[in-house]
Design a protein around this motif. Structure first.
Motif, PDB file in Angstrom:
ATOM      1  N   ARG A  23       0.831  -1.197   0.000  1.00 33.11           N
ATOM      2  CA  ARG A  23       0.000   0.000   0.000  1.00 33.11           C
ATOM      3  C   ARG A  23       0.873   1.257   0.000  1.00 33.11           C
ATOM      4  O   ARG A  23       0.611   2.205  -0.746  1.00 33.11           O
ATOM      5  CB  ARG A  23      -0.929  -0.010   1.208  1.00 33.11           C
ATOM      6  CG  ARG A  23      -1.923   1.165   1.215  1.00 33.11           C
ATOM      7  CD  ARG A  23      -3.035   0.971   2.230  1.00 33.11           C
ATOM      8  NE  ARG A  23      -2.531   0.766   3.573  1.00 33.11           N
ATOM      9  CZ  ARG A  23      -2.659  -0.376   4.257  1.00 33.11           C
ATOM     10  NH1 ARG A  23      -3.283  -1.414   3.699  1.00 33.11           N
ATOM     11  NH2 ARG A  23      -2.175  -0.490   5.471  1.00 33.11           N
ATOM     12  N   MET A  24       1.937   1.230   0.808  1.00 31.93           N
ATOM     13  CA  MET A  24       2.848   2.367   0.867  1.00 31.93           C
ATOM     14  C   MET A  24       3.503   2.611  -0.489  1.00 31.93           C
ATOM     15  O   MET A  24       3.629   3.745  -0.954  1.00 31.93           O
ATOM     16  CB  MET A  24       3.930   2.102   1.928  1.00 31.93           C
ATOM     17  CG  MET A  24       5.048   3.133   1.958  1.00 31.93           C
ATOM     18  SD  MET A  24       6.509   2.539   2.828  1.00 31.93           S
ATOM     19  CE  MET A  24       7.079   1.230   1.746  1.00 31.93           C
ATOM     20  N   ILE A  25       3.902   1.524  -1.155  1.00 32.50           N
ATOM     21  CA  ILE A  25       4.562   1.650  -2.458  1.00 32.50           C
ATOM     22  C   ILE A  25       3.582   2.139  -3.519  1.00 32.50           C
ATOM     23  O   ILE A  25       3.903   3.007  -4.340  1.00 32.50           O
ATOM     24  CB  ILE A  25       5.187   0.301  -2.854  1.00 32.50           C
ATOM     25  CG1 ILE A  25       6.377  -0.016  -1.928  1.00 32.50           C
ATOM     26  CG2 ILE A  25       5.650   0.310  -4.312  1.00 32.50           C
ATOM     27  CD1 ILE A  25       6.888  -1.428  -2.033  1.00 32.50           C
ATOM     28  N   SER A  26       2.357   1.613  -3.490  1.00 34.07           N
ATOM     29  CA  SER A  26       1.367   2.022  -4.493  1.00 34.07           C
ATOM     30  C   SER A  26       1.001   3.489  -4.361  1.00 34.07           C
ATOM     31  O   SER A  26       0.635   4.140  -5.350  1.00 34.07           O
ATOM     32  CB  SER A  26       0.115   1.153  -4.387  1.00 34.07           C
ATOM     33  OG  SER A  26      -0.557   1.379  -3.165  1.00 34.07           O
ATOM     34  N   ARG A  31       6.084   0.919  -9.811  1.00 39.00           N
ATOM     35  CA  ARG A  31       5.785  -0.488 -10.069  1.00 39.00           C
ATOM     36  C   ARG A  31       6.796  -1.401  -9.388  1.00 39.00           C
ATOM     37  O   ARG A  31       8.006  -1.169  -9.449  1.00 39.00           O
ATOM     38  CB  ARG A  31       5.787  -0.744 -11.578  1.00 39.00           C
ATOM     39  CG  ARG A  31       5.413  -2.176 -11.967  1.00 39.00           C
ATOM     40  CD  ARG A  31       5.076  -2.263 -13.444  1.00 39.00           C
ATOM     41  NE  ARG A  31       6.213  -1.961 -14.282  1.00 39.00           N
ATOM     42  CZ  ARG A  31       7.074  -2.887 -14.737  1.00 39.00           C
ATOM     43  NH1 ARG A  31       6.921  -4.153 -14.384  1.00 39.00           N
ATOM     44  NH2 ARG A  31       8.066  -2.545 -15.524  1.00 39.00           N
ATOM     45  N   ILE A  32       6.308  -2.452  -8.733  1.00 42.58           N
ATOM     46  CA  ILE A  32       7.175  -3.482  -8.147  1.00 42.58           C
ATOM     47  C   ILE A  32       7.584  -4.450  -9.258  1.00 42.58           C
ATOM     48  O   ILE A  32       6.735  -5.044  -9.917  1.00 42.58           O
ATOM     49  CB  ILE A  32       6.455  -4.249  -7.023  1.00 42.58           C
ATOM     50  CG1 ILE A  32       6.071  -3.304  -5.878  1.00 42.58           C
ATOM     51  CG2 ILE A  32       7.343  -5.386  -6.499  1.00 42.58           C
ATOM     52  CD1 ILE A  32       5.216  -3.954  -4.814  1.00 42.58           C
ATOM     53  N   LEU A  44      11.798  -1.589  -7.293  1.00 45.09           N
ATOM     54  CA  LEU A  44      10.785  -0.748  -7.907  1.00 45.09           C
ATOM     55  C   LEU A  44      11.293  -0.128  -9.200  1.00 45.09           C
ATOM     56  O   LEU A  44      12.474   0.195  -9.323  1.00 45.09           O
ATOM     57  CB  LEU A  44      10.380   0.382  -6.955  1.00 45.09           C
ATOM     58  CG  LEU A  44      10.072  -0.006  -5.505  1.00 45.09           C
ATOM     59  CD1 LEU A  44       9.726   1.229  -4.701  1.00 45.09           C
ATOM     60  CD2 LEU A  44       8.952  -1.031  -5.442  1.00 45.09           C
ATOM     61  N   ARG A  45      10.405   0.038 -10.155  1.00 47.24           N
ATOM     62  CA  ARG A  45      10.708   0.779 -11.375  1.00 47.24           C
ATOM     63  C   ARG A  45      10.180   2.194 -11.229  1.00 47.24           C
ATOM     64  O   ARG A  45       9.002   2.395 -10.938  1.00 47.24           O
ATOM     65  CB  ARG A  45      10.043   0.114 -12.580  1.00 47.24           C
ATOM     66  CG  ARG A  45      10.311   0.812 -13.912  1.00 47.24           C
ATOM     67  CD  ARG A  45      11.582   0.289 -14.551  1.00 47.24           C
ATOM     68  NE  ARG A  45      11.423  -1.090 -14.977  1.00 47.24           N
ATOM     69  CZ  ARG A  45      12.437  -1.877 -15.347  1.00 47.24           C
ATOM     70  NH1 ARG A  45      13.674  -1.414 -15.316  1.00 47.24           N
ATOM     71  NH2 ARG A  45      12.227  -3.131 -15.738  1.00 47.24           N
ATOM     72  N   VAL A  46      11.056   3.179 -11.382  1.00 44.64           N
ATOM     73  CA  VAL A  46      10.649   4.578 -11.274  1.00 44.64           C
ATOM     74  C   VAL A  46      11.020   5.300 -12.565  1.00 44.64           C
ATOM     75  O   VAL A  46      11.760   4.783 -13.393  1.00 44.64           O
ATOM     76  CB  VAL A  46      11.309   5.276 -10.064  1.00 44.64           C
ATOM     77  CG1 VAL A  46      11.008   4.532  -8.779  1.00 44.64           C
ATOM     78  CG2 VAL A  46      12.821   5.378 -10.255  1.00 44.64           C
ATOM     79  N   ARG A  47      10.516   6.499 -12.732  1.00 41.79           N
ATOM     80  CA  ARG A  47      10.818   7.262 -13.932  1.00 41.79           C
ATOM     81  C   ARG A  47      12.279   7.707 -13.914  1.00 41.79           C
ATOM     82  O   ARG A  47      12.749   8.255 -12.917  1.00 41.79           O
ATOM     83  CB  ARG A  47       9.924   8.509 -14.037  1.00 41.79           C
ATOM     84  CG  ARG A  47       8.458   8.204 -14.275  1.00 41.79           C
ATOM     85  CD  ARG A  47       7.694   9.483 -14.625  1.00 41.79           C
ATOM     86  NE  ARG A  47       8.030  10.581 -13.743  1.00 41.79           N
ATOM     87  CZ  ARG A  47       7.479  10.776 -12.553  1.00 41.79           C
ATOM     88  NH1 ARG A  47       6.565   9.923 -12.102  1.00 41.79           N
ATOM     89  NH2 ARG A  47       7.826  11.812 -11.813  1.00 41.79           N
ATOM     90  N   PRO A  48      13.021   7.513 -15.017  1.00 41.56           N
ATOM     91  CA  PRO A  48      14.396   8.031 -15.085  1.00 41.56           C
ATOM     92  C   PRO A  48      14.391   9.538 -14.831  1.00 41.56           C
ATOM     93  O   PRO A  48      13.519  10.265 -15.324  1.00 41.56           O
ATOM     94  CB  PRO A  48      14.827   7.711 -16.514  1.00 41.56           C
ATOM     95  CG  PRO A  48      13.973   6.567 -16.923  1.00 41.56           C
ATOM     96  CD  PRO A  48      12.646   6.781 -16.244  1.00 41.56           C
ATOM     97  N   GLY A  49      15.343   9.979 -14.043  1.00 44.67           N
ATOM     98  CA  GLY A  49      15.411  11.394 -13.706  1.00 44.67           C
ATOM     99  C   GLY A  49      14.747  11.721 -12.381  1.00 44.67           C
ATOM    100  O   GLY A  49      14.938  12.811 -11.832  1.00 44.67           O
ATOM    101  N   SER A  50      13.975  10.755 -11.846  1.00 43.83           N
ATOM    102  CA  SER A  50      13.300  11.008 -10.563  1.00 43.83           C
ATOM    103  C   SER A  50      13.843  10.123  -9.456  1.00 43.83           C
ATOM    104  O   SER A  50      13.305  10.099  -8.359  1.00 43.83           O
ATOM    105  CB  SER A  50      11.791  10.775 -10.720  1.00 43.83           C
ATOM    106  OG  SER A  50      11.524   9.400 -10.961  1.00 43.83           O
TER     107      SER A  50
END
Length: 366
Positions: A23-26, A31-32, A44-50
């Motif tokens: 829940r915290m991650i969502s 994305r896991i 986790l997959r995050v946006r490049p640059g962030s």
């Protein structure tokens, strides 16, 4: 820290349930892509640059133990054309006398965490008991060549009238692919490989890979393995520096530098007695290579150089010793205390160059 990375590892505190963690991650709209349950960690997959901003956001959450960028480690070899048709490294460490003491147990398993192992190779096929892929490659097989070469040094089939000999004659090989076909693997891949090897009964884990950046996730996996009586061995790295490279620099890991036929430090080998434990042959080492085209440009057999080649000599020796003495502390102490005090001992490496016969003799008696 690379802003271009798009992978983050978040480790939650032990009191946090899986439901709470998800829940915290969502809530952060990321994305896991992998779970590492033994470490309470999520990749986790995050946006490049962030990546840096997202790392700080998770670090500030009360549920989070730590957050770190999922960086990479890579293979540690210096490719070279074949120069020798002899396995000078095995002779140098007194292997033939060691085999008079033991050839190891066929129940013992060495996990090769690498670019994969060519399962079709006639000098390896009978030894492989597991094929697992944690890398971004589509196959557990070795398209690079590095992992197959490393596996052969440690435990190629011996006395079969073909090819080369491996130091650990009877122990089996676990092919756990954690590096892609270019020889690069994420922290989370490597940690997952360590955990999988441990949970599947590996007694020795060979990691012919390294990088200059420490990882809490990889370190926690190393501790997990060590707490389960696994012997961990890693290449010191090939940048001719005294700067610490990981996972070799972790206290639970036997860190291995490379020497040449004259017991001189290989020109490329990292060094430093504060974190490099022993040395082993690592220049122009003859071993197995994939029977099909691969990144080394050689097939079937060939020579490569690097601390990647040195580490499996130590892993093979550890497997022989662990066949007789299950206590990892006793095995490690014997490897280190019987090492030959070559030039550089105490400055370049804490101990000297390994001696297989002397190490086995110490745990068995005369």
């Amino acid at each position: 820290m690379r802003e271009t990375s798009d992978r983050l590892i978040v480790c939650v505190k032990s009191r946090v349930s899986e439901e709470e963690a998800r829940r915290m991650i969502s809530d952060e709209n990321v994305r896991i892509i992998r779970e590492i349950p033994q470490l309470n960690a999520y990749v986790l997959r995050v946006r490049p640059g962030s990546i840096n901003g997202m790392k700080r956001r998770f670090e500030n959450k009360p549920e989070v133990e730590y957050a770190e960028v999922d960086e990479t480690m890579s293979i540690q070899l210096v490719p070279n054309d074949p120069l020798f048709n002899q396995q000078w490294g095995l002779l140098k460490i007194n292997s033939t006398r060691a085999w008079n003491i033991t050839r190891g147990s066929s129940l013992l398993k060495i996990a090769i965490l690498d670019t994969g192992v060519n399962a079709a190779h006639p000098d390896l096929n009978a030894k492989i008991v597991l094929n697992v892929n944690f890398s971004t490659s589509s196959t557990s097989q070795d398209l690079n060549g590095h992992g197959t070469h490393v596996a052969g040094i440690a435990a190629a089939v011996t006395r079969n009238a073909i090819g080369v000999a491996g130091l650990a004659i009877n122990p089996k090989i676990m092919n756990i692919k954690v590096l892609d076909d270019n020889g690069i693997g994420f922290f989370s891949d490597i940690a997952s490989g360590i955990l999988n090897a441990t949970d599947n009964g590996a007694k020795v884990i060979n990691m012919s890979l390294s990088g200059p950046t420490a990882s809490a996730t990889v370190q926690n996996a190393v501790v997990y393995a060590a707490n389960n009586d696994v012997i961990l061995v890693a290449a010191a790295g090939n940048d001719n520096t005294s700067a610490q490279y990981y996972p070799a620099a972790y206290a639970q890991v036997i860190s291995v530098a490379a020497v040449d036929q004259n017991d001189a430090k290989a020109s490329f080998s990292n060094f430093g007695a504060s974190w490099v434990d022993v040395a082993a042959p690592g220049v122009d080492i003859l071993s197995t290579l994939p029977i099909t085209a691969n990144s080394t440009g050689q097939t079937d057999y060939g020579t490569l150089s690097g601390t990647s080649q040195s580490a499996p000599f130590v892993s093979g020796l550890a497997a022989l010793m662990a066949s007789l003495e299950p206590d990892p502390t006793i095995v490690r102490n014997a490897i280190e205390s019987t090492a030959v005090p070559i030039s550089g001992t105490g400055t370049l490496y804490e101990h000297g160059r390994i001696n297989a016969y002397a190490a086995l003799l110490q745990i068995t008696g005369p």
